[in-house]
Write a protein that holds these residues in place. Structure first.
Motif, mmCIF file in Angstrom:
data_model
loop_
_atom_site.group_PDB
_atom_site.id
_atom_site.type_symbol
_atom_site.label_atom_id
_atom_site.label_comp_id
_atom_site.label_asym_id
_atom_site.label_seq_id
_atom_site.Cartn_x
_atom_site.Cartn_y
_atom_site.Cartn_z
ATOM 1 N N VAL A 175 -44.175 -21.446 27.414
ATOM 2 C CA VAL A 175 -44.509 -21.991 26.100
ATOM 3 C C VAL A 175 -44.329 -20.857 25.103
ATOM 4 O O VAL A 175 -44.731 -19.713 25.361
ATOM 5 C CB VAL A 175 -45.956 -22.504 26.063
ATOM 6 C CG1 VAL A 175 -46.321 -22.987 24.655
ATOM 7 C CG2 VAL A 175 -46.157 -23.619 27.076
ATOM 8 N N ARG A 176 -43.702 -21.150 23.973
ATOM 9 C CA ARG A 176 -43.520 -20.137 22.935
ATOM 10 C C ARG A 176 -44.137 -20.621 21.633
ATOM 11 O O ARG A 176 -44.162 -21.824 21.346
ATOM 12 C CB ARG A 176 -42.033 -19.812 22.727
ATOM 13 C CG ARG A 176 -41.442 -18.950 23.846
ATOM 14 C CD ARG A 176 -39.996 -18.589 23.603
ATOM 15 N NE ARG A 176 -39.501 -17.671 24.606
ATOM 16 C CZ ARG A 176 -39.388 -16.359 24.439
ATOM 17 N NH1 ARG A 176 -39.739 -15.807 23.293
ATOM 18 N NH2 ARG A 176 -38.919 -15.581 25.398
ATOM 19 N N LEU A 177 -44.624 -19.651 20.843
ATOM 20 C CA LEU A 177 -45.191 -19.924 19.525
ATOM 21 C C LEU A 177 -44.281 -19.321 18.465
ATOM 22 O O LEU A 177 -43.761 -18.202 18.633
ATOM 23 C CB LEU A 177 -46.597 -19.324 19.416
ATOM 24 C CG LEU A 177 -47.637 -19.924 20.370
ATOM 25 C CD1 LEU A 177 -48.920 -19.114 20.319
ATOM 26 C CD2 LEU A 177 -47.919 -21.374 20.020
ATOM 27 N N ALA A 188 -45.894 -12.925 22.600
ATOM 28 C CA ALA A 188 -45.051 -13.050 23.792
ATOM 29 C C ALA A 188 -45.085 -14.479 24.318
ATOM 30 O O ALA A 188 -45.986 -15.252 23.989
ATOM 31 C CB ALA A 188 -45.545 -12.079 24.866
ATOM 32 N N PRO A 189 -44.102 -14.873 25.151
ATOM 33 C CA PRO A 189 -44.134 -16.208 25.758
ATOM 34 C C PRO A 189 -45.412 -16.407 26.568
ATOM 35 O O PRO A 189 -45.952 -15.466 27.160
ATOM 36 C CB PRO A 189 -42.889 -16.220 26.655
ATOM 37 C CG PRO A 189 -42.015 -15.136 26.125
ATOM 38 C CD PRO A 189 -42.921 -14.093 25.573
ATOM 39 N N LEU A 190 -45.916 -17.639 26.593
ATOM 40 C CA LEU A 190 -47.088 -17.985 27.393
ATOM 41 C C LEU A 190 -46.588 -18.381 28.781
ATOM 42 O O LEU A 190 -45.891 -19.389 28.937
ATOM 43 C CB LEU A 190 -47.866 -19.134 26.744
ATOM 44 C CG LEU A 190 -48.170 -18.965 25.242
ATOM 45 C CD1 LEU A 190 -49.055 -20.110 24.746
ATOM 46 C CD2 LEU A 190 -48.832 -17.639 24.955
ATOM 47 N N GLY A 227 -54.289 -18.242 19.040
ATOM 48 C CA GLY A 227 -54.476 -17.024 18.271
ATOM 49 C C GLY A 227 -54.228 -15.766 19.065
ATOM 50 O O GLY A 227 -53.799 -14.746 18.525
ATOM 51 N N THR A 228 -54.485 -15.841 20.385
ATOM 52 C CA THR A 228 -54.327 -14.659 21.237
ATOM 53 C C THR A 228 -53.231 -14.812 22.280
ATOM 54 O O THR A 228 -52.769 -13.819 22.845
ATOM 55 C CB THR A 228 -55.635 -14.354 21.974
ATOM 56 O OG1 THR A 228 -55.931 -15.423 22.894
ATOM 57 C CG2 THR A 228 -56.786 -14.209 20.983
ATOM 58 N N GLY A 229 -52.826 -16.059 22.559
ATOM 59 C CA GLY A 229 -51.840 -16.299 23.606
ATOM 60 C C GLY A 229 -52.420 -16.241 24.999
ATOM 61 O O GLY A 229 -51.679 -16.300 25.988
#
Length: 736
Positions: A175-177, A188-190, A227-229
């Protein structure tokens, strides 16, 4: 006073500021990001935006999202330039100044609002070929790159400070934000899922935070702190999850609904990670979509769409079904969404594999109007798009590579389809921005996310649209009477015919191949007819009668791998052969009048042969050129099957296209296109490379047109080029 401190009053610039702009066009390289934004605005105000963008250093050093965002704010011309840069794949690291010029010339040939010839004069003429026109598509913003697999789902995620993120889930298991205003990734990517991420959703939690939920084919639902990933709690569910949605109960808690391949819908308490009630059962196949729908009487229903072709309604408070299943789709339901209308009603929209979108009244379970038709492939995603003027549109994304907008009150389409994706559109989402404006995000099978402005018509240039998959081959096809068609083969398994002078389609698609069509060629016969040959990943070659659109004869079989290239090869005595290249590393020759093989396979390449072409030489002799993923081009004598000379080396990646390019004096060059984003010219008599031109994408097709121009297929776009006037004298000298 520094250049990046320039201030305009009422959009006007003083003479002093104009002088500073002139200095900045030469020495701006130390300018910070905010200075670039100001500089772009000033250049637009004084009519020198073209000059600014033409500065080679700008494209080499400026951060792409910063430049593109600044251009979007610089009026209509700035928006056109942003679209040109996006189509050219620029700014991009590691691209030389000459390469930037090559890519921009090709991209600009698809935009009527840009004077490409005048602009190109400032870059010199280092290319061996120049573009005439192209189908480079505009976009509202640059694609958001980062995912290495197909983007399957997207959702807007509000943060406590009032800002908004865009979340995307992908087949790359992450998952990306993203910052939807700039296109920059956030954090970074989740990571943690072990299979495709099929679904993402924002879920308000009891402690006031908004969590991000992700559903995966690994059978779990994960929660994340956007907010923090960081992950929140343990993963949920027991079967592959295809859909998640937040469900707000009137006067009650917020729940999370998940739909799974195990045919169930489950409800969860996101505060405790515990299931709420028992699984909701009734679907006979996997659940692919879930959505909450608030009704005018205050109730909240949960809707689920399934591969069984139905939509079901549920009371999330009791877990009981509401009414009977909603039936009408003739294929699996891939997506559902609630759409609020100005009159206070709520409709439910469902997108299906039957290529349609349907609207339903959830309070009665009845359809609301006729199906919405227009897509030419399955509808994978639907989304409600509220506009600042109070209207709500319905957006649908499809495997046909387009996004369509609809008026849900009338069922009528709004504007033309949004095109530009070279791959299937598998996800759409509305993204509200601060200030009240709205973007529409679309995720494609090519691993990118695109942003559109649904409130305006921002179309610039018109690509040749119709294929539901990438264009893998193009070829000129002469007809009796001297007219000409352009044939294109596609990964959608079809061949299409076009009028190259107008870009209009001719007749219906030619269907029959069960695999991707990656090669097409015209084959003149001795009786005056011209057949069209097509090569496919199914391992066969097929012939077509252009007068009827029907197959001519049976498929040609013999290759042990997919056929990736076909070409007509005239011999000195007047006979005609057909050459085919294959993933089995060989080239085969055929008699097109009988369908019989000629001689033994031509061997020598150490990689897949993906391109073949006839190359006439002075004196009437003929060579056959083959291009391979082993990075080389080889030349053969088609009369004997023997190798001629040494392999042509220079490409830094697979050679995916070859074509003969005649010169005015009757002699011929050989052009080759590759996965290294270049088109290269060769002297087939000496094996010398004469130069190259860089393209915005991998080159998969080259075809000579009857006017001497060269059609180039790069990515899923088409451009037409001519031999550069600035290089003609040098090329002729090489032949002397």
């Amino acid at each position: 006073m520094t250049t990046w401190g320039l201030v305009m009053v009422d959009g006007a610039a003083s003479e002093f500021e104009r002088e500073l702009l002139s200095a900045a066009l030469v020495g701006w390289s130390a300018m910070p990001a905010d200075g670039v934004r100001r500089l772009v605005g000033l250049a637009a105000a004084v009519g020198r935006l073209d000059e600014l963008v033409a500065a080679p250093g700008l494209l080499s050093h400026v951060d792409p999202p910063v430049l593109l965002l600044a251009l979007h704010s610089a009026g209509e011309q700035g928006r056109v330039w942003a679209a040109v840069l996006s189509a050219a794949g620029l700014p991009a690291a590691g691209v030389s100044v000459t390469g930037q010029g090559d890519r921009l010339r090709i991209a600009m040939s698809g935009f009527g609002a840009v004077d490409a010839d005048a602009w190109a004069a400032g870059w010199g003429h280092g290319s061996v070929i120049d573009p005439v026109w192209s189908t480079a598509p505009p976009a509202f913003c640059a694609p958001l790159r980062g995912h290495t697999g197909c983007v399957r789902a997207m959702a807007a995620v509000p943060l406590p400070d009032g800002s908004m993120l865009l979340a995307s889930g992908s087949q790359d298991r992450t998952v990306r934000l993203w910052d939807p205003g700039t296109g920059e990734p956030v954090g970074a990517p989740l990571t943690g899922h072990h299979n495709w991420v099929h679904a993402v959703a924002a879920v308000p939690s009891p402690d006031g935070r908004t969590l991000l939920a992700s559903g995966s084919g690994d059978g779990t639902v994960g929660f994340w702190d956007p907010g923090t990933g960081e992950p929140v709690g343990a993963p949920l569910h027991t079967g592959p999850v295809e859909a998640v949605a937040a469900v707000s109960l009137p006067g009650g808690p917020m729940l999370l609904a998940s739909g799974s391949f195990d045919c169930t819908v489950r409800l969860w308490d996101p505060g405790t990670d515990e299931p709420v009630g028992t699984p909701l059962t009734g679907h006979s196949r996997g659940v692919a979509a879930v959505a909450a729908a608030s009704l005018a009487d205050g109730r909240t229903l949960l809707a689920s769409g399934s591969w069984d072709g139905t939509v079901r309604l549920w009371d999330p408070g009791t877990g009981e079904p509401v009414g009977v299943p909603l039936t009408g789709h003739s294929g699996g339901v891939r997506s559902v969404v609630a759409v609020s209308l100005p009159d206070g009603r709520t409709l439910l929209a469902s997108g299906s594999q039957d290529y349609t979108v349907r609207l339903w009244d959830p309070s009665t379970g009845e359809p609301a109007g006729a199906p919405l038709t227009g897509h030419t492939d399955w509808v994978a995603a639907v989304a409600a798009v509220p506009l600042p003027d109070g209207r709500t549109l319905l957006a649908s994304g499809s495997g046909d590579g387009t996004v369509r907008l609809w008026d849900p009150s009338t069922g009528e389409p709004i504007g033309a389809p949004l095109t530009g994706h070279p791959g299937e559109v598998v996800a759409v989402a509305a993204v509200p921005l601060m200030g009240g404006s709205m973007l529409l995000a679309a995720g494609s099978g090519d691993g990118t996310v695109w942003l559109w402005d649904p409130a305006i018509d921002d179309q610039v240039g018109l690509p040749l649209t119709g294929h539901a998959g990438g264009v893998a081959a193009v070829a000129a096809v002469p007809l009796p009477g001297g007219s000409m068609l352009l044939a294109s083969g596609s990964r959608d398994h079809t061949v299409r015919l076009w009028d190259p002078s107008t870009g209009e389609p001719i007749g219906a698609p030619l269907t029959g191949h069960p695999g991707e069509v990656v090669a097409v060629a015209a084959v003149p016969l001795a009786d005056g007819r011209t057949l069209l040959a097509s090569g496919s990943g199914d391992g066969t070659v097929r012939f077509w009668d252009l007068s009827t659109g029907e197959p001519a004869g049976v498929p040609l079989t013999g290759h042990t791998g997919g056929v990736t290239a076909v070409a007509a090869v005239p011999l000195p005595g007047g006979s005609m052969l057909l050459a085919s290249g294959s993933r089995d590393h060989t080239v085969r020759l055929w008699d097109p009048s009988t369908g019989e093989p000629i001689g033994t396979p031509l061997t020598g390449h150490t990689g897949e042969v993906v391109a073949v072409a006839a190359v006439p030489l002075p004196g009437g002799s003929m060579l056959l050129a083959s291009g391979s993923r082993d990075h080389t081009v080889r030349l053969w004598d088609p009369s004997t099957g023997e190798l001629v000379g040494v392999p042509l080396t220079g490409h830094t990646d697979g050679v995916t296209a070859v074509a003969a390019v005649p010169l005015p004096d009757g002699r011929t060059l050989l052009a080759s296109g590759g996965q290294d984003y270049t088109v290269r010219l060769w002297d087939p008599a000496t094996s010398e490379q004469l130069g190259h031109t860089e393209t915005p994408g991998e080159v998969y097709a080259l075809s000579l047109l009857p006017d001497g121009h060269l059609a180039v297929g790069y990515g899923s776009q088409v451009a037409v080029m001519r031999l550069s006037a600035g290089r003609t004298a040098h090329v002729m000298a090489c032949w002397g």
